[in-house]
Structures are given as structure tokens and as C-alpha cells.
Design a protein around this motif. Structure first.
Motif, PDB file in Angstrom:
ATOM      1  N   ILE A 164       3.166   7.833   3.173  1.00 28.67           N
ATOM      2  CA  ILE A 164       2.936   6.618   3.964  1.00 28.67           C
ATOM      3  C   ILE A 164       3.029   5.430   3.003  1.00 28.67           C
ATOM      4  CG2 ILE A 164       1.239   5.273   5.270  1.00 28.67           C
ATOM      5  CD1 ILE A 164       2.127   7.530   6.922  1.00 28.67           C
ATOM      6  N   GLY A 165       3.745   4.394   3.383  1.00 27.28           N
ATOM      7  CA  GLY A 165       3.833   3.216   2.524  1.00 27.28           C
ATOM      8  C   GLY A 165       4.238   1.993   3.296  1.00 27.28           C
ATOM      9  N   GLY A 166       3.763   0.818   2.855  1.00 25.60           N
ATOM     10  CA  GLY A 166       4.115  -0.397   3.569  1.00 25.60           C
ATOM     11  C   GLY A 166       3.481  -1.631   2.971  1.00 25.60           C
ATOM     12  N   VAL A 178      -4.513   8.774   8.082  1.00 25.26           N
ATOM     13  CA  VAL A 178      -3.884   8.089   6.956  1.00 25.26           C
ATOM     14  C   VAL A 178      -4.937   7.811   5.887  1.00 25.26           C
ATOM     15  CG1 VAL A 178      -2.728   5.989   6.189  1.00 25.26           C
ATOM     16  CG2 VAL A 178      -2.139   6.990   8.408  1.00 25.26           C
ATOM     17  N   GLN A 199       0.909  -5.349   3.947  1.00 28.31           N
ATOM     18  CA  GLN A 199      -0.087  -5.920   4.838  1.00 28.31           C
ATOM     19  C   GLN A 199      -0.270  -7.404   4.551  1.00 28.31           C
ATOM     20  OE1 GLN A 199      -1.029  -3.342   2.713  1.00 28.31           O
ATOM     21  NE2 GLN A 199      -2.238  -4.387   1.151  1.00 28.31           N
ATOM     22  N   GLN A 231       4.197   0.087   8.403  1.00 26.06           N
ATOM     23  CA  GLN A 231       4.220   1.260   7.532  1.00 26.06           C
ATOM     24  C   GLN A 231       5.428   2.159   7.780  1.00 26.06           C
ATOM     25  OE1 GLN A 231       0.969  -0.071   5.878  1.00 26.06           O
ATOM     26  NE2 GLN A 231       1.553   1.994   5.282  1.00 26.06           N
ATOM     27  N   TYR A 232       6.016   2.657   6.711  1.00 21.79           N
ATOM     28  CA  TYR A 232       6.925   3.794   6.795  1.00 21.79           C
ATOM     29  C   TYR A 232       6.070   5.056   6.840  1.00 21.79           C
ATOM     30  CZ  TYR A 232       9.966   7.570   5.319  1.00 21.79           C
ATOM     31  OH  TYR A 232      10.617   8.768   5.248  1.00 21.79           O
ATOM     32  N   ALA A 233       6.454   6.017   7.688  1.00 19.66           N
ATOM     33  CA  ALA A 233       5.628   7.214   7.858  1.00 19.66           C
ATOM     34  C   ALA A 233       6.508   8.456   7.941  1.00 19.66           C
ATOM     35  CB  ALA A 233       4.781   7.103   9.120  1.00 19.66           C
ATOM     36  N   TRP A 270       7.865   5.223  11.559  1.00 20.99           N
ATOM     37  CA  TRP A 270       7.163   4.003  11.188  1.00 20.99           C
ATOM     38  C   TRP A 270       6.068   3.737  12.217  1.00 20.99           C
ATOM     39  CZ3 TRP A 270       6.694  -0.315  14.303  1.00 20.99           C
ATOM     40  CH2 TRP A 270       7.500  -0.339  15.446  1.00 20.99           C
ATOM     41  N   ARG A 317      -4.856   5.762   2.164  1.00 18.40           N
ATOM     42  CA  ARG A 317      -3.938   4.970   1.349  1.00 18.40           C
ATOM     43  C   ARG A 317      -4.702   4.063   0.397  1.00 18.40           C
ATOM     44  NH1 ARG A 317      -1.733   1.150   6.346  1.00 18.40           N
ATOM     45  NH2 ARG A 317      -3.681   0.056   6.745  1.00 18.40           N
ATOM     46  N   ASN A 319       0.828  -1.196   0.000  1.00 22.53           N
ATOM     47  CA  ASN A 319       0.000   0.000   0.000  1.00 22.53           C
ATOM     48  C   ASN A 319       0.864   1.248   0.000  1.00 22.53           C
ATOM     49  OD1 ASN A 319       0.191   1.294   2.878  1.00 22.53           O
ATOM     50  ND2 ASN A 319       0.014  -0.914   3.234  1.00 22.53           N
ATOM     51  N   ASP A 324      -0.404  -4.759   9.464  1.00 24.20           N
ATOM     52  CA  ASP A 324       0.417  -4.021   8.502  1.00 24.20           C
ATOM     53  C   ASP A 324       1.563  -3.329   9.209  1.00 24.20           C
ATOM     54  OD1 ASP A 324      -0.243  -0.902   8.830  1.00 24.20           O
ATOM     55  OD2 ASP A 324      -2.106  -2.006   9.118  1.00 24.20           O
TER      56      ASP A 324
END
Length: 216
Positions: free
Chosen positions: A79-81, A204, A83, A102-104, A126, A206, A49, A100
Motif C-alpha cells: 500500500i502506498g500513496g 491497512v 496525503q 492510495q495504490y493498493a 487503488w 502504514r 506513506n 489521501d
């Protein structure tokens, strides 16, 4: 003589009928139609995501009990990661669990804890969640609510949200969802004075892509 002829004709008729019954039928066999499998959301899935997150507030509690709200230094960021989860469908209802990580890129904040005393705070880069999901399926479309446990560094909290997911193929589905995350800040010491952390709130939005196993 007539009786003999009639008896012969009857015997010939019976013999012809018996022979005809033994001959293969010229009628075409009925076509075999395979049943079309019913689509289901039941099964495990993994995915990725990406989206946008923004900080709402950062609070800190002073030794005298007063709560100071920090000014955010950054409106938000990427935001990305990834799940992983499992769904189980019962009729039109779908329940499941998803986790999940996530990098934040949410920046930080500045606390003015006293006149002339400023404390800088860097938000975690994160976070992760473990959430229950429950929704209603409209064939390949799923509308759901979600909520559960949130964590970052050694902080914990909660999250709630919702989304829409659509299966574009038997194994691939796309989703769009929003989350509200609330984390308890760490306590910290500044100038020999202990400050009690308050809540960090951020939102968030996404989009995600899931690969689902065992569609049928």
C-alpha cells in the motif's frame, strides 16, 4: 563663620549629587531573554506513506438472498500513496481533516455462486479516504483516532482507525497508523443472472512522513 562654612559644604554636597546623577550608570544592563515559541500542531501539511494491506473478505448476494463469502486469492500486498490535511490545536486537543489517495495491491477473490459456477473478482488497485482526525497532544507527540468516507472506482464506503504521530523537527513529523476499510461492491451480471455485491473489507497498516507548514 561656621554657618557660612556649613552652608558651603551643603551646597557642594548637593552639586556633587546632581553631577553624579547625570553621569552614566556603570551597572550592566539586564540581559534580554527571547521567549521560546510554544510548539503547536496547528497548520496545513502534505506527506507520503507506505505500508501493507490485506483483504479480510469479499461477499456477494445471490438472487435468492443468500450471501456467499469469497475466498481471497491473495493474503495482501503493498500500500502506498500521499496525503494532505489540516490540524487545529485547542489546548492539548487536536482536531483536523485529512484526505489521501492510495495504490493498493490487494489481489482478488473467487466466488462460488452455485455448484460448478465460479466467478472471479479483482479488487480495486487503488482507494482513497477523506477522514476527520481527533486526538491528544503530548508536546511533540500526538495520539489520534480517525474515521470517515472511503472510495474506490465507483464504490463507496467508510473507514475507521487510529495512529501516533511525532514531530521530529519543527516542520517534519513521522506517523504510524492503522485503518479498517469497508467498501460496497458493485452489482454484476453473470450468465444472465444479476448478483448484488456485498461488502469488501480490508485492513491497512502504514507509516508516513508529513511536511507541516506554519509550525508556530
Amino acid at each position: 563663620m561656621k554657618k557660612i562654612l556649613l552652608s558651603s559644604v551643603a551646597l557642594l554636597g548637593l552639586a556633587s549629587g546632581a553631577l553624579a546623577a547625570d553621569l552614566p550608570s556603570r551597572r550592566a544592563p539586564a540581559p534580554v531573554i527571547a521567549a521560546v515559541p510554544v510548539f503547536t500542531w496547528t497548520g496545513f501539511y502534505v506527506g507520503v506513506n507506505a505500508g501493507y494491506g490485506w483483504a479480510d473478505s469479499f461477499d456477494v448476494t445471490l438472487p435468492n438472498g443468500a450471501v456467499v463469502r469469497a475466498d481471497s486469492e491473495d493474503d495482501g500486498g503493498f500500500i502506498g500513496g500521499a496525503q494532505i490535511g489540516y490540524n487545529y490545536q485547542i489546548g492539548s486537543f487536536v482536531v483536523g481533516i485529512e484526505g489521501d489517495i492510495q495504490y493498493a495491491d490487494l489481489g482478488g477473490a473467487t466466488y462460488i455462486v452455485a455448484p460448478g459456477t465460479v466467478v472471479s473478482y479483482d479488487n480495486s488497485d487503488w482507494f482513497g479516504t477523506v477522514r476527520a482526525r481527533a486526538g491528544v497532544a503530548f508536546d511533540r507527540a500526538l495520539v489520534y483516532a480517525t474515521g470517515g468516507f472511503a472510495f474506490a472506482d465507483n464504490r463507496t464506503g467508510w473507514t475507521v482507525g487510529g495512529g501516533v504521530e511525532y514531530a521530529v523537527t519543527n516542520n517534519l513529523s513521522l506517523k504510524v497508523e492503522g485503518l479498517y476499510v469497508n467498501l460496497q461492491d458493485d452489482d454484476f451480471n453473470f450468465g444472465g443472472i444479476n448478483y448484488r455485491g456485498g461488502d469488501s473489507d480490508f485492513g491497512v497498516v502504514r507509516a508516513g512522513l508529513n511536511y507541516r507548514f506554519g509550525t508556530y
